[in-house]
Structures are given as structure tokens and as C-alpha cells.
Enzyme design. Structure first.
Site, PDB file in Angstrom:
ATOM      1  N   HIS A 121       0.843  -1.214   0.000  1.00  0.00           N
ATOM      2  CA  HIS A 121       0.000   0.000   0.000  1.00  0.00           C
ATOM      3  C   HIS A 121       0.872   1.256   0.000  1.00  0.00           C
ATOM      4  O   HIS A 121       1.034   1.879   1.057  1.00  0.00           O
ATOM      5  CB  HIS A 121      -0.901  -0.002   1.236  1.00  0.00           C
ATOM      6  CG  HIS A 121      -2.063   0.941   1.139  1.00  0.00           C
ATOM      7  ND1 HIS A 121      -1.963   2.297   1.380  1.00  0.00           N
ATOM      8  CD2 HIS A 121      -3.359   0.711   0.838  1.00  0.00           C
ATOM      9  CE1 HIS A 121      -3.151   2.871   1.248  1.00  0.00           C
ATOM     10  NE2 HIS A 121      -4.017   1.919   0.921  1.00  0.00           N
ATOM     11  N   ILE A 127       1.806   4.928   1.235  1.00  0.00           N
ATOM     12  CA  ILE A 127       0.834   5.750   1.953  1.00  0.00           C
ATOM     13  C   ILE A 127       0.227   4.901   3.063  1.00  0.00           C
ATOM     14  O   ILE A 127      -0.170   3.750   2.839  1.00  0.00           O
ATOM     15  CB  ILE A 127      -0.289   6.247   1.015  1.00  0.00           C
ATOM     16  CG1 ILE A 127       0.290   7.165  -0.071  1.00  0.00           C
ATOM     17  CG2 ILE A 127      -1.371   6.977   1.804  1.00  0.00           C
ATOM     18  CD1 ILE A 127      -0.732   7.606  -1.094  1.00  0.00           C
ATOM     19  N   GLY A 130      -5.846   4.463   5.407  1.00  0.00           N
ATOM     20  CA  GLY A 130      -6.745   5.226   6.276  1.00  0.00           C
ATOM     21  C   GLY A 130      -7.319   4.378   7.396  1.00  0.00           C
ATOM     22  O   GLY A 130      -7.476   4.854   8.528  1.00  0.00           O
ATOM     23  N   VAL A 131      -7.623   3.124   7.098  1.00  0.00           N
ATOM     24  CA  VAL A 131      -8.206   2.261   8.141  1.00  0.00           C
ATOM     25  C   VAL A 131      -7.212   2.043   9.284  1.00  0.00           C
ATOM     26  O   VAL A 131      -7.616   1.871  10.443  1.00  0.00           O
ATOM     27  CB  VAL A 131      -8.664   0.914   7.558  1.00  0.00           C
ATOM     28  CG1 VAL A 131      -9.851   1.108   6.642  1.00  0.00           C
ATOM     29  CG2 VAL A 131      -7.536   0.211   6.814  1.00  0.00           C
ATOM     30  N   GLU A 135      -7.473   2.871  13.188  1.00  0.00           N
ATOM     31  CA  GLU A 135      -7.128   1.871  14.205  1.00  0.00           C
ATOM     32  C   GLU A 135      -6.142   2.435  15.223  1.00  0.00           C
ATOM     33  O   GLU A 135      -6.287   2.210  16.432  1.00  0.00           O
ATOM     34  CB  GLU A 135      -6.547   0.627  13.526  1.00  0.00           C
ATOM     35  CG  GLU A 135      -5.930  -0.383  14.474  1.00  0.00           C
ATOM     36  CD  GLU A 135      -6.924  -1.014  15.444  1.00  0.00           C
ATOM     37  OE1 GLU A 135      -6.487  -1.454  16.526  1.00  0.00           O
ATOM     38  OE2 GLU A 135      -8.125  -1.053  15.119  1.00  0.00           O
TER      39      GLU A 135
END
Length: 218
Positions: A121, A127, A130-131, A135
Site C-alpha cells: 500500500h 501511503i 486510512g483504516v 485503528e
């Protein structure tokens, strides 16, 4: 405090006083109207100018690697591991830098190219997903929840929901993610808490949202 409300330093006033448009006042420094500097003693004025010049020189000579103060350490990684049940590769909090029991916690995550999510990723543009930002923020919320003031249970700690989450800027390898989680509402009887989360990089907001955390006996 807003910048307009802050008092100007004498050095700032000296700098303004030396501008070409300043008017001369007998026995005083050359000052601009409203510059805020009025020294009737020429010797004192010279000392102030010399002191400001010395300060500017010292600042200019400070190497960049010595210009940044380290983050404070309210909780180190070992103390965090005593609180959170997470372990590698899913422990996403490196240090707590501010904490008020039962109210909020501020923590950091050092994002490095060695993080195990970067190979996928993305291979050509690393990057932080976002998840995983969400978290990491939830784990900071867990540090607030799993304290005696809130009465959380480490054995039964859950991330129950999110709302109004927005991602403002990408977080990349080399960034330091600074996360603040604030307890908004606590239903201690049911072990449910609502929290507000904000994450920053270099002072810029990169992620924000509302979090629902649950903890307690089954």
C-alpha cells in the site's frame, strides 16, 4: 492565543524601528508610529540592538538537527504494552506525550518504510492506509478507556463504531502521526464511551472522526 493578541518582542520592535520610513525623535531610537519601542536612553537602546543581533546570529548558527525538541514521554512503549492488548504487527502507538486521566490522551505513531503494510500500500507510493490511521487512533482511545478512572477491562475491549470520519491529507513514510483522543461521553454502567479523535502531521489535520468504544465483562 491568536497571533494578534501576542505581545511583540523588543527585538521585533527594534527591527521595525530601523525601517526606512521610521521618523527620528531627538534622544530616542528611530521609531515608527505604533512600533511599541520608546527607549529614551541611547546606551540602553544600543544594548538592546546588540542583544537582538546576537540572538539572531545564534539562531542562524544552530544546526537543523539540534533545532527540534524531542517529544515528551508520559508513557513509553513498555507502559503502553502493559495497557493495550495489541502486539506486533498491530500495535500502532509508540509513545504517549500527554495524558489527563479520564479525559484525553495524545500519542504518536512513527510511520516508517519498514511498517509491514507499505509493501502492498502502495509499492511505488507508500501511503499509510486510512483504516490503520483510524485503528491507531482507536488504540489511543483505548489508553484512555483502560484506566482506573474509566474502569475498562483489558480482556474485553472493543472498537465498536466510527462516524463522521474524514481523511484530509495522506500520511507517508517518514511522517510522525500525532493523535488526540478526547472522551466526550461515558456510560460507565454499560462500558460504552464516545470519543472525538483528531490526527495531525506537522500541525496539519490529516484525519478526524467520532469513535464508539466498548469495554466490560461479557
Amino acid at each position: 492565543m491568536e497571533p494578534t493578541a501576542m505581545a511583540r518582542s523588543p527585538c521585533s520592535a527594534v527591527s521595525q524601528a530601523s525601517l526606512p520610513s521610521a521618523r527620528l525623535v531627538p534622544g530616542r531610537l528611530a521609531i515608527r508610529p505604533r512600533a511599541g519601542l520608546a527607549l529614551s536612553n541611547p546606551a540602553a537602546a544600543r544594548r538592546l540592538v546588540a542583544r537582538c543581533a546576537a540572538g539572531d546570529k545564534a539562531e542562524a548558527e544552530t544546526p537543523i538537527e539540534k533545532s527540534f525538541r524531542p517529544f515528551p514521554s508520559v508513557m513509553d512503549i513498555n507502559q503502553i504494552r502493559d495497557i493495550l492488548p495489541h502486539r506486533f504487527p498491530f500495535l500502532l502507538v509508540d509513545r504517549v506525550i500527554d495524558y489527563k486521566p479520564g479525559e484525553y490522551a495524545v500519542a504518536i505513531k512513527n510511520v516508517t518504510i519498514n511498517d509491514n503494510f507499505f509493501p502492498g500500500h502502495f509499492p511505488e507510493r507508500p501511503i499509510m492506509p486510512g483504516v490503520l490511521m483510524v485503528e491507531a487512533m482507536a488504540q489511543v482511545g483505548g489508553i484512555v478507556m483502560l484506566q482506573p478512572e474509566v474502569g475498562g477491562s483489558r480482556e474485553n475491549f472493543f472498537f465498536a463504531g466510527i462516524d463522521k470520519v474524514r481523511f484530509r491529507k495522506p500520511v507517508i513514510a517518514g511522517d510522525t502521526l500525532i493523535m488526540r483522543m478526547t472522551l466526550i461521553k461515558l456510560q460507565k454502567r454499560f462500558g460504552i464511551a464516545k470519543m472525538e479523535g483528531k490526527a495531525y502531521v506537522g500541525g496539519d489535520l490529516v484525519c478526524e472522526g467520532e469513535f464508539l468504544m466498548a469495554t466490560g465483562s461479557e
